[in-house]
Write an enzyme that holds these catalytic residues in place. Structure first.
Site, PDB file in Angstrom:
ATOM      1  N   TYR A   1     114.951 113.307  44.789  1.00  0.00           N
ATOM      2  CA  TYR A   1     115.418 112.268  45.709  1.00  0.00           C
ATOM      3  C   TYR A   1     116.758 111.718  45.237  1.00  0.00           C
ATOM      4  CZ  TYR A   1     110.869 111.919  48.000  1.00  0.00           C
ATOM      5  OH  TYR A   1     109.729 112.192  48.716  1.00  0.00           O
TER       6      TYR A   1
ATOM      7  N   ARG B   1     103.444 116.624  44.088  1.00  0.00           N
ATOM      8  CA  ARG B   1     103.472 116.340  45.520  1.00  0.00           C
ATOM      9  C   ARG B   1     103.898 117.607  46.263  1.00  0.00           C
ATOM     10  NH1 ARG B   1     103.934 111.896  48.264  1.00  0.00           N
ATOM     11  NH2 ARG B   1     102.466 113.126  49.452  1.00  0.00           N
TER      12      ARG B   1
ATOM     13  N   TYR C   1     107.525 118.211  43.987  1.00  0.00           N
ATOM     14  CA  TYR C   1     107.963 117.560  42.753  1.00  0.00           C
ATOM     15  C   TYR C   1     106.759 116.988  42.002  1.00  0.00           C
ATOM     16  CZ  TYR C   1     107.749 113.273  45.628  1.00  0.00           C
ATOM     17  OH  TYR C   1     107.334 112.268  46.456  1.00  0.00           O
TER      18      TYR C   1
ATOM     19  N   HIS D   1     107.109 117.403  51.587  1.00  0.00           N
ATOM     20  CA  HIS D   1     106.763 116.433  52.640  1.00  0.00           C
ATOM     21  C   HIS D   1     108.017 115.664  53.030  1.00  0.00           C
ATOM     22  CE1 HIS D   1     106.467 114.261  48.821  1.00  0.00           C
ATOM     23  NE2 HIS D   1     106.860 113.190  49.500  1.00  0.00           N
TER      24      HIS D   1
ATOM     25  N   HIS E   1     109.134 111.825  54.510  1.00  0.00           N
ATOM     26  CA  HIS E   1     108.689 110.457  54.802  1.00  0.00           C
ATOM     27  C   HIS E   1     109.279 110.002  56.137  1.00  0.00           C
ATOM     28  CE1 HIS E   1     107.184 109.512  50.678  1.00  0.00           C
ATOM     29  NE2 HIS E   1     108.055 110.464  50.340  1.00  0.00           N
TER      30      HIS E   1
HETATM   31 FE   LIG Z   1     107.941 111.613  48.563  1.00  0.00          FE
END
Ligand SMILES: [Fe+2]
Length: 239
Positions: free
Chosen positions: A110, A160, A150, A163, A165
């Protein structure tokens, strides 16, 4: 005779269709969820009818996150299109719904200060977040790259799955949905503690996008379809 506005009626969702409030190994769920049971209170017109015209007050972004500039280098990763509809509990389109999204890049990183400890690289050619407005049929579409998986730090090897958000605003605060979209058949989906915290399997499925056959998609991108239902017992789960 004057008529006062009537609050819209809607059916209440079942708690089994919602994710768990506290997820083991995911520390922030413990700091942002209440310790006490929820208290029911009457809703006011402010919550049932506002805010108005968010899409006119907020910046709306380009629907292509895969390049910083139209003539710039493309971000790394698999190019994808995500498209779908925003609907109310009856399946009716919500024209003008505001669709905000954010995601990791193709390496699972991110572009956010919370992810500074990640060893995965940033991608200077990737935009990573966007805000779009649904059309008159409630439809939205954007181009991006498929996010990478990640690891969740200090969680005992929990990864995770890929995906995206989303925060979706319908016609009122009561029709706001914060959720995540997963990719179909990803081997990490069944072990994801957030997705698995939804007890109802049909509700879990509503958080997973549909893969559009490549014969129906674009030549240069895989296409995924995902609809959001903002309220009612068939709503998309909060995540
Ligand atoms: Fe996330």
């Amino acid at each position: 005779m004057s008529t006062s506005p009537q609050p819209p009626a809607y059916d209440i969702y079942d708690d089994r269709t919602e994710s768990g409030w506290r997820i083991d190994g995911y520390p922030r769920t413990f700091t942002r969820t209440p310790d006490s049971p929820r208290v029911a209170r009457a809703l006011t017109l402010t919550e049932l009818t506002g805010p108005f015209g968010l899409h006119r007050r907020l910046r709306v972004d380009t629907a292509d996150l895969s390049r910083v500039r139209p003539d710039g280098q493309r971000a790394q990763g698999q190019l994808i299109v995500v498209r779908g509809r925003v609907c109310d509990e009856d399946g009716a389109p919500i024209a003008g719904a505001l669709v905000e999204m954010w995601q990791a890049n193709a390496s699972g990183r991110y572009a956010h200060e919370y992810d500074e400890k990640s060893l995965a690289p940033l991608d200077p050619n990737f935009i990573a977040s966007g805000r779009f407005v649904a059309d008159a049929e409630g439809r939205f579409s954007f181009t991006t790259v498929k996010p990478g998986a990640y690891p969740v730090p200090d969680s005992g090897h929990w990864w995770r799955p890929p995906h995206i958000h989303f925060s979706v605003f319908g016609p009122s605060w009561m029709a706001r949905l914060v959720t995540q979209m997963f990719f179909p058949s990803d081997p990490l989906n069944p072990a994801d503690r957030i997705l698995a915290s939804i007890p109802d399997p049909a509700a879990r499925d509503r958080a997973v996008a549909r893969s559009v056959p490549t014969t129906e998609g674009r030549d240069d991108a895989l296409v995924f379809e995902h609809d959001f239902v903002l309220r009612g017992h068939r709503r998309t789960p909060e995540l």
